[in-house]
Design an enzyme around this catalytic site. Sequence first.
Site, mmCIF file in Angstrom:
data_model
loop_
_atom_site.group_PDB
_atom_site.id
_atom_site.type_symbol
_atom_site.label_atom_id
_atom_site.label_comp_id
_atom_site.label_asym_id
_atom_site.label_seq_id
_atom_site.Cartn_x
_atom_site.Cartn_y
_atom_site.Cartn_z
ATOM 1 N N CYS A 62 -1.065 5.253 3.932
ATOM 2 C CA CYS A 62 -2.031 5.323 5.035
ATOM 3 C C CYS A 62 -2.570 6.740 5.213
ATOM 4 O O CYS A 62 -1.809 7.690 5.423
ATOM 5 C CB CYS A 62 -1.386 4.852 6.341
ATOM 6 S SG CYS A 62 -2.480 5.028 7.771
ATOM 7 N N ARG A 65 -2.656 8.787 9.361
ATOM 8 C CA ARG A 65 -1.398 8.989 10.077
ATOM 9 C C ARG A 65 -1.382 10.137 11.070
ATOM 10 O O ARG A 65 -0.407 10.302 11.802
ATOM 11 C CB ARG A 65 -0.254 9.165 9.066
ATOM 12 C CG ARG A 65 0.148 7.858 8.450
ATOM 13 C CD ARG A 65 1.256 8.052 7.448
ATOM 14 N NE ARG A 65 0.772 8.442 6.128
ATOM 15 C CZ ARG A 65 1.529 8.918 5.162
ATOM 16 N NH1 ARG A 65 2.818 9.122 5.393
ATOM 17 N NH2 ARG A 65 1.022 9.217 3.985
ATOM 18 N N TRP A 236 -8.174 1.866 13.178
ATOM 19 C CA TRP A 236 -9.593 1.579 13.035
ATOM 20 C C TRP A 236 -9.955 1.736 11.565
ATOM 21 O O TRP A 236 -9.171 2.245 10.767
ATOM 22 C CB TRP A 236 -10.448 2.494 13.915
ATOM 23 C CG TRP A 236 -10.138 3.947 13.759
ATOM 24 C CD1 TRP A 236 -10.539 4.782 12.756
ATOM 25 C CD2 TRP A 236 -9.347 4.757 14.656
ATOM 26 N NE1 TRP A 236 -10.051 6.047 12.969
ATOM 27 C CE2 TRP A 236 -9.319 6.062 14.125
ATOM 28 C CE3 TRP A 236 -8.678 4.497 15.860
ATOM 29 C CZ2 TRP A 236 -8.630 7.117 14.748
ATOM 30 C CZ3 TRP A 236 -8.000 5.542 16.469
ATOM 31 C CH2 TRP A 236 -7.985 6.824 15.917
ATOM 32 N N GLU A 241 -13.196 1.315 3.169
ATOM 33 C CA GLU A 241 -12.409 0.077 3.042
ATOM 34 C C GLU A 241 -13.340 -1.129 3.004
ATOM 35 O O GLU A 241 -13.101 -2.095 2.290
ATOM 36 C CB GLU A 241 -11.460 -0.091 4.236
ATOM 37 C CG GLU A 241 -10.447 1.015 4.385
ATOM 38 C CD GLU A 241 -9.498 0.720 5.540
ATOM 39 O OE1 GLU A 241 -9.742 1.237 6.642
ATOM 40 O OE2 GLU A 241 -8.534 -0.038 5.341
HETATM 41 N N1 ARG Z 1 -8.118 -2.298 3.839
HETATM 42 C C1 ARG Z 1 -7.920 -3.326 4.799
HETATM 43 C C2 ARG Z 1 -9.247 -4.012 5.092
HETATM 44 O O1 ARG Z 1 -10.229 -3.632 4.565
HETATM 45 C C3 ARG Z 1 -7.321 -2.801 6.082
HETATM 46 C C4 ARG Z 1 -6.058 -1.979 5.946
HETATM 47 C C5 ARG Z 1 -5.722 -1.166 7.171
HETATM 48 N N2 ARG Z 1 -6.775 -0.231 7.462
HETATM 49 C C6 ARG Z 1 -6.835 0.552 8.543
HETATM 50 N N3 ARG Z 1 -7.870 1.322 8.662
HETATM 51 N N4 ARG Z 1 -5.899 0.549 9.462
HETATM 52 O O2 ARG Z 1 -9.353 -4.912 5.887
#
Ligand code: ARG
Length: 393
Positions: A62, A65, A236, A241
């Site tokens: 992560c 953090r 968030w 991602e």
């Molecule tokens: N990578 C995942 C997604 O696209 C989420 C993982 C957690 N990500 C976060 N920013 N807390 O849905």
Amino acid sequence: MTDLAAAAEFIELFHAENPDAGPVHDRIAWIRAEIDETGTYRHTEDELTFGARVAWRNSARCIGRLYWKSLRVRDLRSVRDASSIAEHCAEHLRLATNNGKIRPVMSVFAPDRPEAPAPRIYNDQLIRYAGYGQPDGTVVGDPLYTGFTTTVTAMGWEPPTTQGAFDILPLLIETRHEGQQLFTLPREVIREVPLRHPDFAWFAELGLRWHAVPAISNMRLDIGGVSYPAAPFNGWYMGTEIGARNLTDIDRYNLLEVIAERLGLDTSDDRTLWRDRAAVEINRAVLHSYAEDGVTITDHHSESRHFLAHVAKEERAGRGCPVDWSWIVPPMSGGLTPVFHRYYDDPETTGPQFFVDPEAAQRGQQGGPRYFAEPVSPKRHAAPVLVPGGLAD
Ligand code: ARG
């Protein structure tokens, strides 16, 4: 039976970082007796909150953090019925969404106890989109969830009359005393962002959207030898991602070619870097749309800097920081961010942690296999539905 050594290691950490918590030896003696008596022990609320936050701090994959101390922990350990769990998951999303100003939240449901195994949430996130396999082999929606979608449909979930690319899947929750049950989340706890581009008006016509809150719901939280398999948590999003994985991976929404064509790029040769150029524009659209809608999101440049600030802070606190380089380096423009240009501590760590158990991973994508044997006297529910204000059958 809970491992006393694991319990003691955690309690020592808790007391070392919380000097006001009282005498550590008394607490460990109490826990030893409790384990002898019941096979396990109960965390205090402070231990639970601390354990959950440290599990985040220990998450080698992560990048977010820096904010580990801000995690808000909801103590829902007495909640064991599937319908109450579903209602609390809805409430989790409401609290976490916070009208766009996303807050990191964790909801901790009952742990595994020798006499009472914990409930299981099958979904890998509270909010995910259905994937519908078509006769011609293509998929409408998120291809990652075609298996899950097929399973819940066979269980009685009714997809919208016209299958869309962004239909929210129901929650699939299993308890030993009730078996498997499905719940539809109330629409008003699901915030989504329609995607548009700061420069290209056509982008909005693609009808793309994504949900505001990534709430992981199939990772098992382990604190001091106690397992909490149902403990959904969220932070968030970082834009990549969505823009460099969910919407672009070839086994997900696979949109690079569509975007490249709209951009008028030459896709006949890898060396035109049409993929890279299209990826940049999707990611601009994601960051732009979330920001314009007032939904918290971060970008990979800022977050990389924040992460290195976190690593430095951990060092100053005399702690190592477990890091998995391959997850921390963003999936686009890696070398443009400072996290790329260095090595880190080993990702292996002890203490409070999140685990993805292989079977939980399978349930998150396939909706099975079931965890418990059929309940002794199965209560037959026709998929109860969560509606505003409560439950309706
Ligand atoms: N990578 C995942 C997604 O696209 C989420 C993982 C957690 N990500 C976060 N920013 N807390 O849905």
